[in-house]
Design a protein around this motif. Structure first.
Motif, PDB file in Angstrom:
ATOM      1  N   ALA A 161      42.896  37.494  32.767  1.00 36.95           N
ATOM      2  CA  ALA A 161      43.228  36.376  31.877  1.00 36.95           C
ATOM      3  C   ALA A 161      42.936  36.734  30.420  1.00 36.95           C
ATOM      4  CB  ALA A 161      42.437  35.138  32.287  1.00 36.95           C
ATOM      5  N   LYS A 162      41.802  37.398  30.198  1.00 34.29           N
ATOM      6  CA  LYS A 162      41.388  37.728  28.827  1.00 34.29           C
ATOM      7  C   LYS A 162      42.273  38.783  28.195  1.00 34.29           C
ATOM      8  CE  LYS A 162      37.349  38.985  26.044  1.00 34.29           C
ATOM      9  NZ  LYS A 162      35.893  39.277  26.050  1.00 34.29           N
ATOM     10  N   PHE A 163      42.731  39.732  29.013  1.00 35.57           N
ATOM     11  CA  PHE A 163      43.516  40.839  28.468  1.00 35.57           C
ATOM     12  C   PHE A 163      45.002  40.736  28.827  1.00 35.57           C
ATOM     13  CE2 PHE A 163      39.160  42.400  28.554  1.00 35.57           C
ATOM     14  CZ  PHE A 163      39.041  42.931  27.280  1.00 35.57           C
ATOM     15  N   ASN A 164      45.423  39.508  29.103  1.00 34.50           N
ATOM     16  CA  ASN A 164      46.844  39.211  29.325  1.00 34.50           C
ATOM     17  C   ASN A 164      47.478  40.051  30.430  1.00 34.50           C
ATOM     18  OD1 ASN A 164      46.923  37.290  27.170  1.00 34.50           O
ATOM     19  ND2 ASN A 164      46.991  39.010  25.721  1.00 34.50           N
ATOM     20  N   ASN A 165      46.699  40.289  31.472  1.00 33.37           N
ATOM     21  CA  ASN A 165      47.238  40.999  32.636  1.00 33.37           C
ATOM     22  C   ASN A 165      47.544  39.946  33.706  1.00 33.37           C
ATOM     23  OD1 ASN A 165      48.016  43.087  34.324  1.00 33.37           O
ATOM     24  ND2 ASN A 165      45.953  43.496  35.065  1.00 33.37           N
ATOM     25  N   ALA A 166      48.419  39.009  33.351  1.00 32.08           N
ATOM     26  CA  ALA A 166      48.647  37.811  34.149  1.00 32.08           C
ATOM     27  C   ALA A 166      49.090  38.094  35.579  1.00 32.08           C
ATOM     28  CB  ALA A 166      49.700  36.932  33.460  1.00 32.08           C
ATOM     29  N   ARG A 167      49.816  39.193  35.775  1.00 33.43           N
ATOM     30  CA  ARG A 167      50.306  39.489  37.117  1.00 33.43           C
ATOM     31  C   ARG A 167      49.250  40.160  37.994  1.00 33.43           C
ATOM     32  NH1 ARG A 167      56.448  41.834  36.043  1.00 33.43           N
ATOM     33  NH2 ARG A 167      57.274  39.953  34.999  1.00 33.43           N
TER      34      ARG A 167
END
Length: 315
Positions: free
Chosen positions: A106-112
């Motif tokens: 979530a913090k590093f935009n690795n949503a998948r």
């Protein structure tokens, strides 16, 4: 409304699936767990006659000796506390690991929730392992005592806890915590290598999902690697948590720490003494870990189904 899948299953869902898979695996391989623990504490003691010291030439020899002495039930001594320990350890680990991984994504935009670097997988695994160890070490101490004490000295879970506190203080429940924290790299190596080997296998097979058989094989390979690297400290931790039987009291000098264990074993048994019982440890660890990965995948499917049923019931 978001549909629950394996990818977005909440941490508590992964925790339930992981602990259920681990308990199933332990129940199948428990006799090997007792054998490997007893082999790990079978040391050469200067003040003890060789005939007084229990010795197993192999896992099969250990099984035969235990059955001859205590019956078939002897192979399952301490099973209750082991199941409690396995459930609590794996529930805590999978919850912490999934939660930390979720927060990182979530913090590093690795949503998948895609593949992380090997270093990051190891770091997240070690962090989850450290939190788990601090919470569950008392159960490990109790289990080791129940597995290694003679039948006439063995107590239930609560009684064993009371005895440890009475004789060693509350700190006795966390005996071996330092090598246990060092051993946090074991699940980190296991799960980190599992994720990497899994990705390679998926690419080779040109698929997005591992079959149960492939998950078993990848789990076995990753656990073997982790066990070989960390085995001396595994043995040291078990010996620190071990307590001599009453007939051995006064004849065995207590270990001061993990380094003291390693130094004394090296002096008395040589370098190979550090790897005493490793074949049984690897067999037990690989089978249980491979079964865990395979069964966790199955239990995860059931957990996803349970979430879907609960959501439909609320409508």
């Amino acid at each position: 409304m978001t549909t629950i899948t394996k990818q977005n299953l909440p941490p508590v869902g992964h925790a339930f699936a992981g602990s259920a898979g681990a308990m199933f695996a332990l129940a199948l391989v428990y006799p090997l767990d007792i054998i490997k623990t007893r082999i790990q504490v079978q040391a050469k003691h200067d003040k003890v006659d060789a005939k007084e010291q229990e010795h197993y030439d192999s896992a099969w020899d250990g099984i035969c000796q235990i059955v001859a002495k205590d019956g078939l039930s002897g192979l399952y001594a301490g099973l209750g506390s082991s199941l409690i320990g396995t459930a609590s350890t794996n529930f805590t680990y999978f919850y912490c690991y999934s939660f930390i991984r979720e927060q990182y994504n979530a913090k590093f935009n690795n949503a998948r929730g895609g593949t992380l670097s090997t270093g990051m997988e190891l770091l997240l695994g070690a962090a989850a392992g450290a939190l788990t160890t601090l919470i569950t070490t008392p159960v490990s101490v109790v289990t080791t005592r129940q597995q290694t004490l003679p039948a006439n000295e063995r107590q239930g879970v609560i009684e064993t806890c009371k005895t440890i506190v009475a004789e060693e203080g509350v700190a006795g429940l966390w005996r071996g915590i330092r090598p246990s924290l060092v051993l946090c790299v074991n699940p980190a190596i296991t799960y980190g290598s599992f994720e990497k080997i899994k990705q390679m296998v998926l690419q080779l097979l040109h698929t997005n999902v591992l079959s149960s058989g492939a998950a078993f094989g990848v789990g076995a390979l990753s656990k073997t690697l982790a066990t070989i690297i960390t085995y001396p400290y595994i043995m040291a931790k078990v010996r620190m948590q071990w307590k001599p039987s009453k007939e051995m009291e006064g004849k065995v000098v207590a270990y001061k720490g993990a380094l003291d264990v390693l130094a004394r074993v090296l002096k008395q048994e040589g370098f190979l003494g550090w790897y005493k019982g490793m074949s049984t440890q690897i067999t037990k660890a690989v089978l249980s870990q491979a079964l865990l990965f395979m069964m966790k995948d199955i239990f995860t499917n059931y957990t996803v189904l349970a979430y879907a049923l609960l959501k439909n019931a609320k409508k």
